[in-house]
Design a protein around this motif. Sequence first.
Motif: not given
Length: 105
Positions: A9-10, A38-40, A44-45, A49-52
């Motif tokens: 999806q990203l 970077a993730w901001a 919040g999507r 994936l961000r946590d991984f």
Amino acid sequence: AEIEIQHRQLVIAYREESALKSALDKYEEVSIKSFDTAWAIVEGRFEILRDFCGGIATVFANTASVESDFSILGWEKDKFRLSITDLSLEGIMHCKQYDVLSLLV
């Protein structure tokens, strides 16, 4: 499976959303970079994936913290593992974290 779905999806969002593509491309030019900033960009999507990525991207700061982490894991680099490259050692450390990372879903 959810990590792969969010990664897909990203990639699609990067291709199809011009504002997101522009922000991510521009981020390379930012002088102060951090994982959180970077993730901001994705607002919040793709949180799984961000946590991984945060889990596998953890970098040990110094020898003391590495020794502490090895102690927590109950593992040490013994005489048979002295020739292991840092990349291989990192892979072993990530494997040791599998149970914790699998709980992120």
